[in-house]
Write a protein that holds these residues in place. Structure first.
Motif, PDB file in Angstrom:
ATOM      1  N   TYR A 593      10.071 -10.161  -1.080  1.00  0.00           N
ATOM      2  CA  TYR A 593       8.680 -10.378  -1.444  1.00  0.00           C
ATOM      3  C   TYR A 593       7.848  -9.813  -0.304  1.00  0.00           C
ATOM      4  O   TYR A 593       8.377  -9.441   0.752  1.00  0.00           O
ATOM      5  CB  TYR A 593       8.376 -11.870  -1.638  1.00  0.00           C
ATOM      6  CG  TYR A 593       8.808 -12.699  -0.447  1.00  0.00           C
ATOM      7  CD1 TYR A 593       7.987 -12.864   0.672  1.00  0.00           C
ATOM      8  CD2 TYR A 593      10.067 -13.298  -0.413  1.00  0.00           C
ATOM      9  CE1 TYR A 593       8.401 -13.585   1.784  1.00  0.00           C
ATOM     10  CE2 TYR A 593      10.491 -14.026   0.695  1.00  0.00           C
ATOM     11  CZ  TYR A 593       9.655 -14.157   1.785  1.00  0.00           C
ATOM     12  OH  TYR A 593      10.080 -14.852   2.887  1.00  0.00           O
ATOM     13  N   SER A 594       6.544  -9.725  -0.492  1.00  0.00           N
ATOM     14  CA  SER A 594       5.643  -9.266   0.556  1.00  0.00           C
ATOM     15  C   SER A 594       5.029 -10.456   1.276  1.00  0.00           C
ATOM     16  O   SER A 594       4.809 -11.504   0.680  1.00  0.00           O
ATOM     17  CB  SER A 594       4.516  -8.406  -0.034  1.00  0.00           C
ATOM     18  OG  SER A 594       5.021  -7.300  -0.742  1.00  0.00           O
ATOM     19  N   VAL A 595       4.722 -10.286   2.560  1.00  0.00           N
ATOM     20  CA  VAL A 595       4.001 -11.299   3.336  1.00  0.00           C
ATOM     21  C   VAL A 595       2.629 -10.720   3.679  1.00  0.00           C
ATOM     22  O   VAL A 595       2.544  -9.767   4.455  1.00  0.00           O
ATOM     23  CB  VAL A 595       4.753 -11.663   4.626  1.00  0.00           C
ATOM     24  CG1 VAL A 595       3.949 -12.687   5.430  1.00  0.00           C
ATOM     25  CG2 VAL A 595       6.142 -12.212   4.308  1.00  0.00           C
ATOM     26  N   PRO A 596       1.572 -11.264   3.115  1.00  0.00           N
ATOM     27  CA  PRO A 596       0.238 -10.752   3.438  1.00  0.00           C
ATOM     28  C   PRO A 596      -0.265 -11.320   4.754  1.00  0.00           C
ATOM     29  O   PRO A 596       0.387 -12.154   5.390  1.00  0.00           O
ATOM     30  CB  PRO A 596      -0.610 -11.237   2.263  1.00  0.00           C
ATOM     31  CG  PRO A 596       0.043 -12.515   1.858  1.00  0.00           C
ATOM     32  CD  PRO A 596       1.524 -12.322   2.104  1.00  0.00           C
ATOM     33  N   THR A 640      -3.105  -3.869   2.817  1.00  0.00           N
ATOM     34  CA  THR A 640      -1.957  -3.670   3.706  1.00  0.00           C
ATOM     35  C   THR A 640      -1.354  -5.019   4.068  1.00  0.00           C
ATOM     36  O   THR A 640      -1.997  -5.839   4.714  1.00  0.00           O
ATOM     37  CB  THR A 640      -2.381  -2.935   4.986  1.00  0.00           C
ATOM     38  OG1 THR A 640      -2.946  -1.673   4.633  1.00  0.00           O
ATOM     39  CG2 THR A 640      -1.168  -2.719   5.887  1.00  0.00           C
ATOM     40  N   PRO A 641      -0.114  -5.286   3.658  1.00  0.00           N
ATOM     41  CA  PRO A 641       0.500  -6.581   3.985  1.00  0.00           C
ATOM     42  C   PRO A 641       0.939  -6.624   5.444  1.00  0.00           C
ATOM     43  O   PRO A 641       1.062  -5.593   6.111  1.00  0.00           O
ATOM     44  CB  PRO A 641       1.708  -6.635   3.049  1.00  0.00           C
ATOM     45  CG  PRO A 641       2.075  -5.201   2.836  1.00  0.00           C
ATOM     46  CD  PRO A 641       0.777  -4.434   2.865  1.00  0.00           C
ATOM     47  N   ARG A 642       1.190  -7.809   5.940  1.00  0.00           N
ATOM     48  CA  ARG A 642       1.762  -7.945   7.278  1.00  0.00           C
ATOM     49  C   ARG A 642       3.190  -7.402   7.272  1.00  0.00           C
ATOM     50  O   ARG A 642       3.570  -6.621   8.133  1.00  0.00           O
ATOM     51  CB  ARG A 642       1.726  -9.409   7.690  1.00  0.00           C
ATOM     52  CG  ARG A 642       2.541  -9.760   8.926  1.00  0.00           C
ATOM     53  CD  ARG A 642       2.082  -9.025  10.185  1.00  0.00           C
ATOM     54  NE  ARG A 642       0.830  -9.524  10.710  1.00  0.00           N
ATOM     55  CZ  ARG A 642       0.336  -9.152  11.891  1.00  0.00           C
ATOM     56  NH1 ARG A 642       0.993  -8.272  12.649  1.00  0.00           N
ATOM     57  NH2 ARG A 642      -0.822  -9.629  12.312  1.00  0.00           N
ATOM     58  N   TYR A 643       3.984  -7.814   6.284  1.00  0.00           N
ATOM     59  CA  TYR A 643       5.350  -7.304   6.126  1.00  0.00           C
ATOM     60  C   TYR A 643       5.544  -6.979   4.648  1.00  0.00           C
ATOM     61  O   TYR A 643       5.462  -7.869   3.798  1.00  0.00           O
ATOM     62  CB  TYR A 643       6.386  -8.330   6.587  1.00  0.00           C
ATOM     63  CG  TYR A 643       6.204  -8.725   8.028  1.00  0.00           C
ATOM     64  CD1 TYR A 643       6.373  -7.795   9.051  1.00  0.00           C
ATOM     65  CD2 TYR A 643       5.842 -10.030   8.370  1.00  0.00           C
ATOM     66  CE1 TYR A 643       6.178  -8.156  10.373  1.00  0.00           C
ATOM     67  CE2 TYR A 643       5.656 -10.395   9.689  1.00  0.00           C
ATOM     68  CZ  TYR A 643       5.823  -9.451  10.688  1.00  0.00           C
ATOM     69  OH  TYR A 643       5.618  -9.795  12.002  1.00  0.00           O
ATOM     70  N   GLU A 644       5.788  -5.732   4.369  1.00  0.00           N
ATOM     71  CA  GLU A 644       5.845  -5.294   2.981  1.00  0.00           C
ATOM     72  C   GLU A 644       7.185  -5.629   2.323  1.00  0.00           C
ATOM     73  O   GLU A 644       8.176  -5.906   3.000  1.00  0.00           O
ATOM     74  CB  GLU A 644       5.600  -3.780   2.886  1.00  0.00           C
ATOM     75  CG  GLU A 644       6.737  -2.901   3.382  1.00  0.00           C
ATOM     76  CD  GLU A 644       6.626  -2.559   4.860  1.00  0.00           C
ATOM     77  OE1 GLU A 644       7.252  -1.560   5.288  1.00  0.00           O
ATOM     78  OE2 GLU A 644       5.922  -3.288   5.574  1.00  0.00           O
ATOM     79  N   PHE A 645       7.158  -5.611   1.018  1.00  0.00           N
ATOM     80  CA  PHE A 645       8.363  -5.796   0.217  1.00  0.00           C
ATOM     81  C   PHE A 645       9.413  -4.761   0.638  1.00  0.00           C
ATOM     82  O   PHE A 645       9.127  -3.577   0.782  1.00  0.00           O
ATOM     83  CB  PHE A 645       8.020  -5.610  -1.263  1.00  0.00           C
ATOM     84  CG  PHE A 645       9.201  -5.648  -2.192  1.00  0.00           C
ATOM     85  CD1 PHE A 645       9.756  -6.860  -2.571  1.00  0.00           C
ATOM     86  CD2 PHE A 645       9.741  -4.481  -2.697  1.00  0.00           C
ATOM     87  CE1 PHE A 645      10.842  -6.901  -3.445  1.00  0.00           C
ATOM     88  CE2 PHE A 645      10.823  -4.505  -3.562  1.00  0.00           C
ATOM     89  CZ  PHE A 645      11.380  -5.721  -3.936  1.00  0.00           C
ATOM     90  N   GLY A 646      10.634  -5.248   0.878  1.00  0.00           N
ATOM     91  CA  GLY A 646      11.722  -4.352   1.261  1.00  0.00           C
ATOM     92  C   GLY A 646      11.853  -4.109   2.745  1.00  0.00           C
ATOM     93  O   GLY A 646      12.786  -3.420   3.180  1.00  0.00           O
ATOM     94  N   ALA A 773      13.169   3.024   3.347  1.00  0.00           N
ATOM     95  CA  ALA A 773      13.636   1.746   3.873  1.00  0.00           C
ATOM     96  C   ALA A 773      12.820   0.552   3.406  1.00  0.00           C
ATOM     97  O   ALA A 773      13.201  -0.584   3.655  1.00  0.00           O
ATOM     98  CB  ALA A 773      13.626   1.798   5.401  1.00  0.00           C
ATOM     99  N   SER A 774      11.675   0.771   2.759  1.00  0.00           N
ATOM    100  CA  SER A 774      10.861  -0.318   2.232  1.00  0.00           C
ATOM    101  C   SER A 774       9.862   0.270   1.261  1.00  0.00           C
ATOM    102  O   SER A 774       9.772   1.497   1.094  1.00  0.00           O
ATOM    103  CB  SER A 774      10.118  -1.057   3.360  1.00  0.00           C
ATOM    104  OG  SER A 774       8.994  -0.317   3.800  1.00  0.00           O
ATOM    105  N   SER A 775       9.078  -0.608   0.636  1.00  0.00           N
ATOM    106  CA  SER A 775       8.108  -0.130  -0.345  1.00  0.00           C
ATOM    107  C   SER A 775       6.996   0.697   0.281  1.00  0.00           C
ATOM    108  O   SER A 775       6.272   1.408  -0.432  1.00  0.00           O
ATOM    109  CB  SER A 775       7.502  -1.313  -1.104  1.00  0.00           C
ATOM    110  OG  SER A 775       6.811  -2.180  -0.218  1.00  0.00           O
TER     111      SER A 775
END
Length: 786
Positions: A593-596, A640-646, A773-775
Motif C-alpha cells: 500500500y502507499s503511505v502518504p 507525492t506519497p511519503r513511501y509509494e506502493f511497491g 522497483a516500485s510504482s
C-alpha cells in the motif's frame, strides 16, 4: 421474475477495440448497477465446470437420496458440539460426518497447538508467491489435523479503500492485481491439503463502521458502479474462483442498497453466472437478513445457524411453493460437491476433533504444529518487514556493544487468557487489547500497549504456539555476542544511555474487526520516538502496524536513522526483526500500500462513511472515486506519497535493463484467441486467461550483499489509470548476478470492463509499459501497440 442480465448484441470483432464508451472516470448513472442493485433470477444451478464434473456426479447421486429435511439441514449450522466457528450436522446413514468451518485466513484460532502465521498484509509485503503458497500449505495442515473442513479465508475484501479500515490487515494489498495473485496462490496451497477455502468478504466490504444494522440504522450501502466493481473489487475474487476456491463468504454490508447475502446481482449474476463459480456461498456470521429472498438470491449456507429464516421455515417455504425444491437441491449439491471435490469423503480428519469447545476444560490433545514449516513461518515474518529509511547505512548493525530498547511493542504480551480464546483474540471487540494505560493521551484503540503486536484482532486473529518478542530475541543476541542490552518499555520519556550504539524504539498500530481505526498515528508513540531521538544519535524505529501508519511527525528527525514497517508478522516477530537488524537476513519486503504524508492526501478516503442527512438511518458509501484508490488515486491527483506502493529498501542495490515487450501472434488480427469467446470456466470466460503479450527485463544485483528484488511491471491501459500493476517477480541474486524476469500479460490484464457490451475488451491504441522497483521508480519503459 427477471431473467439474467444478457450481453448487448454487439459484434465481438468490432467491439474488441472499442474504447470505454464514456469519457468520465466514474459512471454515476450506470444503469447496470450504481445505487440500486438490479434483480438477477433465477439462481443458476452449478453444472460441474472445469475439473468439478466428477464431484458433481457423486454429489447428485448423494443428494438424490436425501429427504427435503436432510437437504435443508445441510444449508445452515447445527448445534454447537465443538469449538468450530460453525458446524454442519452429520448424515450418518450416508456416511457424511458433517463439516467444521473455522476462523480464519491467517491461522486457526481459539485452540491450542497451532501457529500464529504472518497475517495477510505481511504476505502482501513479501511480494513472494512461492512463500504465500508455502504458508498456505503449512497453515492448512494445521486446520486439517484439527478437523477443520473449511478455513474461513483468505481475505480479499476489504481491499483497503478506506485507510482506517479495521480489517485491512487481514487482506494482502490495496492493489487488486497483487491481492488476487497472492489469493490465488493461497487458495491453491490450502486446498492442496484437502481443506476448503472460504474466500471473503463478497463484496465491496470496505469498512467496519455500520457494517451491520443497529437499532434503526441499517448496514452501510456500498454504492459502486459496474466498471469499478469489475476492475477493482471483483478482480481478486475472480482470481480466487479461477484458482478453484470451494467457498465464497458473502458480506455484512449492503451493495447498492441490497444486503450482500441477499443480493441476487452479485451472487447470481456476478459470482455464479459471470464467474462460473462451482462451490457454495456461505453467509458471514449473522449476515443473513431474509429467508426466501436470500435463498432465491443465491445464498447456499447460513451461519452460524438457521436462525428464524431457514431450518423448518425453509422447509415450509418449499412446501408452500415460495422456494422451488430445485433451489434446495442446488444448495445441497453445491455443498456436497465441494466436500467431494477436495477428497473429504476419503481420509479427512473427523470434523472439529482438535477444536475443543472450552480450552479451560480437560480435552484431548491434537497437535497441529509441524516443525516442517518453521522456516516458512520465519521467512514469512522476515519478508513481511519493509525497510523504508536507512540513513547513512545505519543498518545492519555492526558489532554493537550496547543496544537500548524502548517501546510497549518490544516486550512479550502481558497475559495469555485461555478462557478468552488466547492473546489478541478478542472477537469483534477490543478484548485483551483494551488495556492501554489511562495516563496516555492517545485514543484507547490506537495502539496495543500490552505487548508485541503479532496480528490484529477479531475473527482474523491467530493463535501463537509461542511469541518471540523483540526483547527476547535481542536478549538472546546479547548473550550470544557478549554485548549489553538496556530497556524501558513503559516510560513516555525514557532515560537514554549516551554510549548506546543504537536505540531501537518498537511501537505499533492496532486494528480489529468490528471497529475502524480512530486515526492513522498516535501522539504517545510519536512523542516516544522524538524523545529517544533527541538523546540518541542512531534511533531505529520499528512499527508493528496492522494498517497504514503515518510517520511524518518524526521520520525527518536527523537522529531517526532507520524505519521499518514490521506489519503483523506472527509468532516469529522478534526473531525475524533481530535477523534483519544484524544483517543475518537482507530486507526484501515492499510496501503493499502507499503511505502518504498527511491524512488529507487521501482525498476523502481516510475515514469510513457515517449516517448523515437524509440517510440518517440508511448510510450510503459512494464509491465515486471509481478505481482511483491508493497509488492510482495519488497518481491521478499528482500527490507525492511519503513511501509509494511497491517501495522497499535493501542492504544491496539493484539495477534494471534490457526491457522488451512482444505481442503474441504478431499483433492485431493474427491471434484469434485474443477475441472474446463464449466458453466459461471457473473464473469467467476462458479466453481471459490467455497470454496475449510478454514483457521481459533483466535485474542485476549491483551491490556486494546477496538479496532479493521485486521486479514490478506496470501498464498504462488506454482510457484507464496512468499505470496499474500487471506483473511482479521476486528474484534472489548473489552479488553481481543478473537474471531475466518474464511477465505474461493475459487478455484480462490488458482489457477494460465495458459496461455496454458487458465484456472485458481490449482497447485500440498504445499501451505504455513500465518496469522497475516500485510504482514511482520505473527506469524501464516501452510500449505495446494494438
Amino acid at each position: 421474475m427477471v431473467l439474467l442480465t444478457t450481453r448487448v448484441a454487439i459484434g465481438f470483432a468490432a467491439a474488441l477495440f472499442t474504447p470505454f464508451a464514456c469519457a468520465q472516470d466514474v459512471i454515476t448513472s450506470d444503469t447496470h448497477f450504481y445505487g440500486q442493485s438490479p434483480p438477477v433470477y433465477p439462481s443458476p444451478n452449478a453444472t460441474g465446470l472445469g475439473n468439478w464434473a466428477d464431484a458433481y456426479s457423486k454429489a447428485k447421486t448423494f443428494v438424490s437420496q436425501l429427504s427435503l429435511e436432510e437437504k435443508v439441514n445441510l444449508t445452515a449450522g447445527g448445534p454447537e458440539t465443538n469449538g468450530c466457528s460453525g458446524s454442519i450436522p452429520a448424515i450418518p446413514r450416508l456416511n457424511f460426518p458433517g463439516m467444521c468451518l473455522s476462523d480464519a485466513g491467517n491461522g486457526l484460532r481459539s485452540t491450542d497447538f497451532v501457529s500464529s502465521w504472518p497475517s495477510g498484509m505481511s504476505v502482501g509485503a513479501s511480494w513472494n508467491i512461492d512463500l504465500a503458497k508455502s504458508r498456505a500449505v503449512g497453515m492448512a495442515s494445521e486446520f486439517r489435523v484439527k478437523g477443520v473442513n473449511v478455513a474461513l479465508g483468505p481475505v480479499v475484501g476489504p481491499l483497503g479503500r478506506i485507510a482506517v479500515g479495521g480489517r485491512n490487515w487481514e487482506g494482502f494489498s490495496n492493489d487488486p492485481y497483487l491481492c488476487g495473485s497472492l489469493a490465488a496462490e493461497t487458495v491453491t496451497g490450502i486446498q492442496s491439503t484437502g481443506v476448503i477455502t472460504s474466500t471473503k468478504h463478497f463484496i465491496a466490504n470496505e469498512q467496519e463502521t455500520n457494517r451491520n444494522p443497529s437499532g434503526n440504522v441499517s448496514a452501510v450501502s456500498s454504492n459502486i458502479d459496474d466498471k469499478t466493481m469489475h476492475e477493482l473489487c471483483l478482480w481478486p475474487f475472480q482470481d480466487a474462483v479461477h484458482a478453484g476456491s470451494g467457498n465464497i463468504m458473502c458480506s455484512y454490508n449492503r451493495i447498492n442498497n441490497s444486503y450482500g447475502c441477499d443480493n441476487s446481482k452479485t451472487l447470481n449474476g456476478l459470482l455464479k453466472t459471470e464467474l462460473g463459480f462451482q462451490g457454495f456461498v456461505v453467509s458471514d456470521w449473522g449476515a443473513q437478513h431474509a429467508g426466501v429472498a436470500s435463498a432465491q438470491a443465491g445464498l447456499d449456507m447460513a451461519m452460524p445457524g438457521p436462525g428464524s429464516f431457514w431450518g423448518s421455515n425453509l422447509t415450509m417455504a418449499v412446501n408452500n411453493g415460495s422456494v422451488p425444491e430445485s433451489r434446495i437441491d442446488d444448495m445441497a449439491t453445491r455443498i456436497i460437491a465441494t466436500w467431494y471435490q477436495f477428497g473429504q469423503d476419503k481420509t479427512f480428519t473427523s470434523p472439529g476433533i482438535g477444536v475443543p469447545k472450552n480450552l479451560a476444560q480437560p480435552h484431548d490433545t491434537v497437535v497441529g504444529t509441524n516443525s516442517s514449516y518453521k522456516k516458512t513461518l520465519f521467512d514469512g515474518a522476515v519478508e513481511g518487514h519493509v525497510l523504508v529509511k536507512n540513513q547513512n547505512g545505519a543498518l545492519p548493525l555492526k558489532s554493537p556493544k550496547l543496544i537500548s530498547l524502548f517501546g510497549y511493542s518490544a516486550k512479550a504480551p502481558d497475559n495469555f487468557d485461555v478462557n478468552n480464546g488466547g492473546w489478541n483474540n478478542g472477537g469483534s471487540s477490543l478484548g485483551p487489547q483494551d488495556t492501554v494505560t489511562a495516563n496516555r493521551t492517545t485514543t484507547h484503540s490506537q495502539i496495543a500497549s500490552n505487548g508485541t503486536l503479532i496480528s490484529g484482532g477479531g475473527s482474523g486473529a491467530n493463535q501463537p504456539a509461542y511469541i518471540s518478542s523483540p526483547f527476547e530475541a535481542l536478549s538472546q543476541r546479547a548473550y550470544d555476542d557478549g554485548s549489553a542490552l538496556l530497556w524501558d518499555f513503559h516510560s513516555s520519556a525514557p532515560n537514554v544511555d549516551p554510549t548506546s550504539d543504537a536505540c531501537v524504539v518498537v511501537g505499533n498500530a492496532w486494528a480489529t474487526e468490528g471497529a475502524d481505526r480512530p486515526g492513522l498515528r498516535d501522539d504517545f508513540t510519536d512523542g516516544l520516538v522524538l524523545g529517544v531521538a533527541a538523546r540518541c544519535a542512531k534511533t531505529v524505529v520499528v512499527l508493528h502496524n496492522a494498517g497504514v501508519r503515518l510517520v511524518d511527525r518524526f521520520v525527518d528527525h536527523p537522529n531517526v536513522s532507520a524505519l521499518i514497517f514490521a506489519h503483523t508478522p506472527g509468532q516469529d516477530a522478534g526473531r525475524a526483526l533481530v535477523a534483519l537488524l544484524y544483517g543475518d537476513a537482507n530486507p526484501s519486503g515492499k510496501m503493499p500500500y502507499s503511505v502518504p504524508r498527511n491524512e488529507t492526501d487521501y482525498g476523502g478516503l481516510q475515514n469510513a462513511t457515517l449516517p448523515e442527512g437524509v440517510y440518517e438511518y440508511y448510510p450510503q458509501s459512494e464509491f465515486g472515486e471509481g478505481v482511483y484508490i491508493d497509488y492510482r488515486g495519488f497518481d491521478k491527483r499528482n500527490v507525492t506519497p511519503r513511501y509509494e506502493f511497491g517501495f522497499g529498501l535493501s542492504y544491496t542495490t539493484f539495477t534494471f535493463g534490457n526491457v522488451a515487450a512482444v505481442l503474441a501472434g504478431g499483433g492485431c488480427g493474427k491471434a484469434p484467441y485474443m477475441y472474446p469467446t463464449e466458453e466459461v470456466v471457473p473464473g469467467g470466460r476462458a479466453d481471459l486467461w490467455n497470454v496475449v503479450a510478454t514483457v521481459t527485463a533483466e535485474v542485476t544485483n549491483a551491490g556486494d550483499v546477496a538479496g532479493a528484488e521485486v521486479a514490478q511491471l506496470y501498464v498504462g491501459v488506454p482510457g484507464g489509470p496512468v499505470r496499474q500493476l500487471r506483473g511482479f517477480e521476486k528474484v534472489f541474486l548473489q552479488p553481481g548476478e543478473k537474471r531475466e524476469v518474464s511477465f505474461g500479460l493475459t487478455r484480462r490484464d490488458l482489457s477494460t470492463w465495458d459496461v455496454v457490451a458487458q465484456e472485458w475488451l481490449l482497447q485500440r491504441g498504445t499501451y505504455r509499459v513500465y518496469v522497475g522497483a516500485s510504482s514511482r521508480d520505473l527506469p524501464l519503459t516501452t510500449s505495446l501497440k494494438i
